[in-house]
Structure formats: C-alpha cells, structure tokens
Write a protein that holds these residues in place. Structure first.
Motif, PDB file in Angstrom:
ATOM      1  N   PHE A 105       0.861  -1.176   0.000  1.00 16.00           N
ATOM      2  CA  PHE A 105       0.000   0.000   0.000  1.00 16.00           C
ATOM      3  C   PHE A 105       0.898   1.227   0.000  1.00 16.00           C
ATOM      4  N   SER A 106       0.507   2.254  -0.708  1.00 19.43           N
ATOM      5  CA  SER A 106       1.299   3.485  -0.751  1.00 19.43           C
ATOM      6  C   SER A 106       0.381   4.631  -1.152  1.00 19.43           C
ATOM      7  N   VAL A 107       0.521   5.767  -0.486  1.00 23.02           N
ATOM      8  CA  VAL A 107      -0.283   6.931  -0.876  1.00 23.02           C
ATOM      9  C   VAL A 107       0.559   7.868  -1.734  1.00 23.02           C
ATOM     10  N   SER A 108       1.704   8.310  -1.199  1.00 21.42           N
ATOM     11  CA  SER A 108       2.470   9.315  -1.936  1.00 21.42           C
ATOM     12  C   SER A 108       3.684   8.734  -2.662  1.00 21.42           C
ATOM     13  N   GLY A 109       3.780   7.406  -2.733  1.00 21.94           N
ATOM     14  CA  GLY A 109       4.725   6.782  -3.658  1.00 21.94           C
ATOM     15  C   GLY A 109       6.023   6.272  -3.073  1.00 21.94           C
ATOM     16  N   HIS A 110       6.344   6.611  -1.826  1.00 24.02           N
ATOM     17  CA  HIS A 110       7.631   6.156  -1.279  1.00 24.02           C
ATOM     18  C   HIS A 110       7.641   4.640  -1.079  1.00 24.02           C
ATOM     19  N   THR A 111       6.578   4.122  -0.485  1.00 22.68           N
ATOM     20  CA  THR A 111       6.509   2.668  -0.263  1.00 22.68           C
ATOM     21  C   THR A 111       6.446   1.953  -1.609  1.00 22.68           C
ATOM     22  N   GLN A 112       5.821   2.588  -2.583  1.00 26.29           N
ATOM     23  CA  GLN A 112       5.812   1.994  -3.932  1.00 26.29           C
ATOM     24  C   GLN A 112       7.233   1.889  -4.481  1.00 26.29           C
ATOM     25  N   PRO A 128       3.376   1.571   4.456  1.00 24.58           N
ATOM     26  CA  PRO A 128       3.952   2.668   5.245  1.00 24.58           C
ATOM     27  C   PRO A 128       3.658   2.404   6.719  1.00 24.58           C
ATOM     28  N   THR A 129       4.465   2.952   7.587  1.00 23.84           N
ATOM     29  CA  THR A 129       4.163   2.916   9.026  1.00 23.84           C
ATOM     30  C   THR A 129       3.299   4.110   9.371  1.00 23.84           C
ATOM     31  N   TYR A 130       2.128   3.819   9.900  1.00 22.85           N
ATOM     32  CA  TYR A 130       1.202   4.859  10.372  1.00 22.85           C
ATOM     33  C   TYR A 130       0.975   4.634  11.862  1.00 22.85           C
ATOM     34  N   MET A 131       1.195   5.665  12.640  1.00 24.39           N
ATOM     35  CA  MET A 131       0.963   5.591  14.087  1.00 24.39           C
ATOM     36  C   MET A 131       1.612   4.341  14.684  1.00 24.39           C
ATOM     37  N   GLY A 132       2.826   4.071  14.201  1.00 28.11           N
ATOM     38  CA  GLY A 132       3.610   2.977  14.767  1.00 28.11           C
ATOM     39  C   GLY A 132       3.182   1.584  14.357  1.00 28.11           C
ATOM     40  N   GLY A 133       2.387   1.468  13.320  1.00 31.92           N
ATOM     41  CA  GLY A 133       1.972   0.122  12.881  1.00 31.92           C
ATOM     42  C   GLY A 133       1.624   0.139  11.408  1.00 31.92           C
ATOM     43  N   THR A 176       8.872  -1.701   5.112  1.00 31.67           N
ATOM     44  CA  THR A 176       8.038  -0.552   5.476  1.00 31.67           C
ATOM     45  C   THR A 176       8.814   0.731   5.228  1.00 31.67           C
ATOM     46  N   HIS A 177       8.083   1.806   5.046  1.00 33.13           N
ATOM     47  CA  HIS A 177       8.662   3.141   4.871  1.00 33.13           C
ATOM     48  C   HIS A 177       7.991   4.070   5.864  1.00 33.13           C
ATOM     49  N   SER A 178       8.775   4.976   6.446  1.00 32.27           N
ATOM     50  CA  SER A 178       8.142   6.011   7.270  1.00 32.27           C
ATOM     51  C   SER A 178       8.976   7.284   7.230  1.00 32.27           C
ATOM     52  N   GLN A 179       8.423   8.305   7.862  1.00 30.48           N
ATOM     53  CA  GLN A 179       9.074   9.618   7.830  1.00 30.48           C
ATOM     54  C   GLN A 179      10.137   9.743   8.913  1.00 30.48           C
ATOM     55  N   GLY A 180       9.881   9.184  10.081  1.00 29.59           N
ATOM     56  CA  GLY A 180      10.844   9.271  11.178  1.00 29.59           C
ATOM     57  C   GLY A 180      11.975   8.271  10.991  1.00 29.59           C
ATOM     58  N   LEU A 181      13.137   8.610  11.550  1.00 34.84           N
ATOM     59  CA  LEU A 181      14.263   7.677  11.433  1.00 34.84           C
ATOM     60  C   LEU A 181      13.922   6.350  12.081  1.00 34.84           C
ATOM     61  N   SER A 182      13.364   6.414  13.276  1.00 41.21           N
ATOM     62  CA  SER A 182      12.779   5.207  13.855  1.00 41.21           C
ATOM     63  C   SER A 182      11.311   5.167  13.430  1.00 41.21           C
ATOM     64  N   GLY A 183      10.530   6.079  13.970  1.00 44.11           N
ATOM     65  CA  GLY A 183       9.109   6.132  13.600  1.00 44.11           C
ATOM     66  C   GLY A 183       8.353   4.887  14.051  1.00 44.11           C
ATOM     67  N   ASP A 184       9.017   4.046  14.852  1.00 41.82           N
ATOM     68  CA  ASP A 184       8.428   2.775  15.324  1.00 41.82           C
ATOM     69  C   ASP A 184       8.161   1.791  14.189  1.00 41.82           C
TER      70      ASP A 184
HETATM   71  C1  LIG Z   1      -1.858   8.780   9.671  1.00 39.56           C
HETATM   72  C2  LIG Z   1      -0.347   8.811   9.542  1.00 39.56           C
HETATM   73  C3  LIG Z   1       0.406   8.299  10.566  1.00 39.56           C
HETATM   74  C4  LIG Z   1       1.802   8.295  10.464  1.00 39.56           C
HETATM   75  N1  LIG Z   1       2.526   7.740  11.474  1.00 39.56           N
HETATM   76  C5  LIG Z   1       3.861   7.680  11.360  1.00 39.56           C
HETATM   77  C6  LIG Z   1       4.632   7.039  12.373  1.00 39.56           C
HETATM   78  O1  LIG Z   1       4.124   6.462  13.333  1.00 39.56           O
HETATM   79  N2  LIG Z   1       5.983   7.040  12.220  1.00 39.56           N
HETATM   80  C7  LIG Z   1       6.604   7.671  11.178  1.00 39.56           C
HETATM   81  O2  LIG Z   1       7.830   7.668  11.135  1.00 39.56           O
HETATM   82  N3  LIG Z   1       5.885   8.232  10.173  1.00 39.56           N
HETATM   83  C8  LIG Z   1       4.543   8.236  10.240  1.00 39.56           C
HETATM   84  N4  LIG Z   1       3.811   8.788   9.231  1.00 39.56           N
HETATM   85  C9  LIG Z   1       4.479   9.176   7.973  1.00 39.56           C
HETATM   86  C10 LIG Z   1       4.320   8.018   6.987  1.00 39.56           C
HETATM   87  O3  LIG Z   1       5.049   6.877   7.391  1.00 39.56           O
HETATM   88  C11 LIG Z   1       4.712   8.443   5.577  1.00 39.56           C
HETATM   89  O4  LIG Z   1       3.791   9.423   5.196  1.00 39.56           O
HETATM   90  C12 LIG Z   1       4.636   7.271   4.622  1.00 39.56           C
HETATM   91  O5  LIG Z   1       5.642   6.349   4.903  1.00 39.56           O
HETATM   92  C13 LIG Z   1       4.726   7.725   3.200  1.00 39.56           C
HETATM   93  O6  LIG Z   1       4.589   6.578   2.412  1.00 39.56           O
HETATM   94  P1  LIG Z   1       3.976   6.636   0.958  1.00 39.56           P
HETATM   95  O7  LIG Z   1       4.702   7.717   0.222  1.00 39.56           O
HETATM   96  O8  LIG Z   1       4.216   5.294   0.402  1.00 39.56           O
HETATM   97  O9  LIG Z   1       2.506   6.933   1.083  1.00 39.56           O
HETATM   98  C14 LIG Z   1       2.434   8.826   9.316  1.00 39.56           C
HETATM   99  C15 LIG Z   1       1.635   9.341   8.285  1.00 39.56           C
HETATM  100  C16 LIG Z   1       0.270   9.325   8.391  1.00 39.56           C
HETATM  101  C17 LIG Z   1      -0.565   9.854   7.243  1.00 39.56           C
END
Ligand SMILES: Cc1cc2nc3c(=O)[nH]c(=O)nc-3n(C[C@H](O)[C@H](O)[C@H](O)COP(=O)(O)O)c2cc1C
Length: 189
Positions: A9-16, A69-74, A104-112
C-alpha cells in the motif's frame, strides 16, 4: 519457475518505490516471475477489502513480500483491511510454507517501524509461512549506506515528505531483500 508477489500500500509513492526495488532484486534472479500488487482504497467497501484478482495471484505465488507505510507505529489501516480479509485463507492454511518477507517506509528515522515489521511477520507466522529477513551487516548510517537503519526483520526505508525519492541506501537494501526472497523461493520450490 519460482514466483514472487509483492503486495503493498502506498499513498504518496515512497513505499511503492521500495516495492519496485524489491521487485528489481527478485527479477535479478534468473527465471523468477515477479508481480507487483497494489492495495487501493477503492477495494475497501464498508471497511472490508476485496479484490479476487489480487487474492488469486497471492494464492498462486511461491513467495509473498508485504509492504506498508508505518502509520501511528503500525501498519496503515488500509493494509490491515487486506491482511484481515486474508483471514479465510489463514483458516485453510492456504499460504502455509510460502516464503514471506516485509518492508516498510516512514518519515521518522525510527518512527516505530519495527512494530510494523513485527506485525507483518506475526501475520506470516499465523499463515505458516517461512520468513526471510534482510541479512547482511549495515554498511553505515548515512543515506547511501545499505541497511543504514540496521533492520534485520525486514527492509526499512525512511524519507522526509519533501523528498520525492527514497535514498540510495534504502533502495539497495530493498533490492537485496527482493533478491534474497527470490533465491530462497528457488531453493524452496
Ligand atoms: C496517519 C499517519 C500516521 C503516520 N505515522 C507515522 C509514524 O508512526 N511514524 C513515522 O515515522 N511516520 C509516520 N507517518 C508518515 C508516513 O510513514 C509516511 O507518510 C509514509 O511512509 C509515506 O509513504 P507513501 O509515500 O508510500 O505513502 C504517518 C503518516 C500518516 C498519514
């Protein structure tokens, strides 16, 4: 010919981009069939995901690589609807002995992110799958380094939302995971 399905699953393309790098790695193993399957919100109606073409493709694959992507740590909720929709397959143990792996991809370095990978691994264990991790030592911690986030359970990638592309180290980590999964599938089948 072993087959590797990458479902993500990917919204803005990074996980893709991570999924595409996993696919590149899997394709580098001669004779591997590689499928990229995207989970989309349109397939979720009243909270339930359904897409028989994707389910059939996963049922036929020798290996499944899960990515969200990791959202809210999961996991992202959208990906969880897909995971839960495959509960009927679990009941039949239809994915037993397939190779499994995750990213998985996320914004934080850890980001859980580890919690996301552990959740995906537990799901695969419930299905009776055989898990493949990243293996390989981290080369270092800077963006060009392979496995810079020191993840062994699965491939991690991190980028800021103003970065359109994932970094070269995270990309290479995903390529290596894809190759490793395809090699494991070839040995396994
Ligand atoms: C609802 C929501 C929750 C998020 N929670 C986290 C998080 O827990 N840790 C983190 O590092 N990034 C978090 N992010 C950032 C996402 O991980 C990041 O937008 C995502 O990896 C982008 O992937 P995509 O481009 O494939 O959509 C969150 C973003 C959203 C929209």
């Amino acid at each position: 010919m072993p087959s590797v399905a990458i479902v993500y699953f990917s919204v803005s393309g990074h996980t893709q981009q991570v999924a595409e790098a996993v696919a590149e790695g899997a394709k580098s193993v001669h004779g591997t069939d590689v499928l990229l399957l995207r989970i989309v919100g349109e397939d979720i109606v009243n909270g339930r995901w359904k897409n028989d073409a994707i389910t059939d493709a996963l049922n036929s694959a020798d290996a499944i690589v899960f990515g969200t992507p990791t959202y809210m740590g999961g996991y992202a909720a959208q990906f969880k609807t897909f995971i839960d929709a495959c509960g009927g397959i679990w009941h039949q143990q239809g994915w037993k002995d397939k190779i499994g792996a995750a990213f998985t991809h996320s914004q934080g370095l850890s980001g859980d992110k580890l919690n996301t990978l552990v959740g995906l691994m537990i799901n695969a264990m419930q299905h009776g799958m055989v898990w493949v991790g990243t293996s390989g030592m981290p080369e270092g911690a800077t963006p060009e380094k392979t496995n810079r986030l020191s993840s062994y359970t699965g491939a991690m990638a991190q980028s800021n939302m103003d970065q359109p592309n994932i970094g070269p180290g995270d990309r290479h980590t995903a390529v290596i995971l894809g190759k490793r999964v395809a090699e494991a599938a070839a040995r396994w089948v």
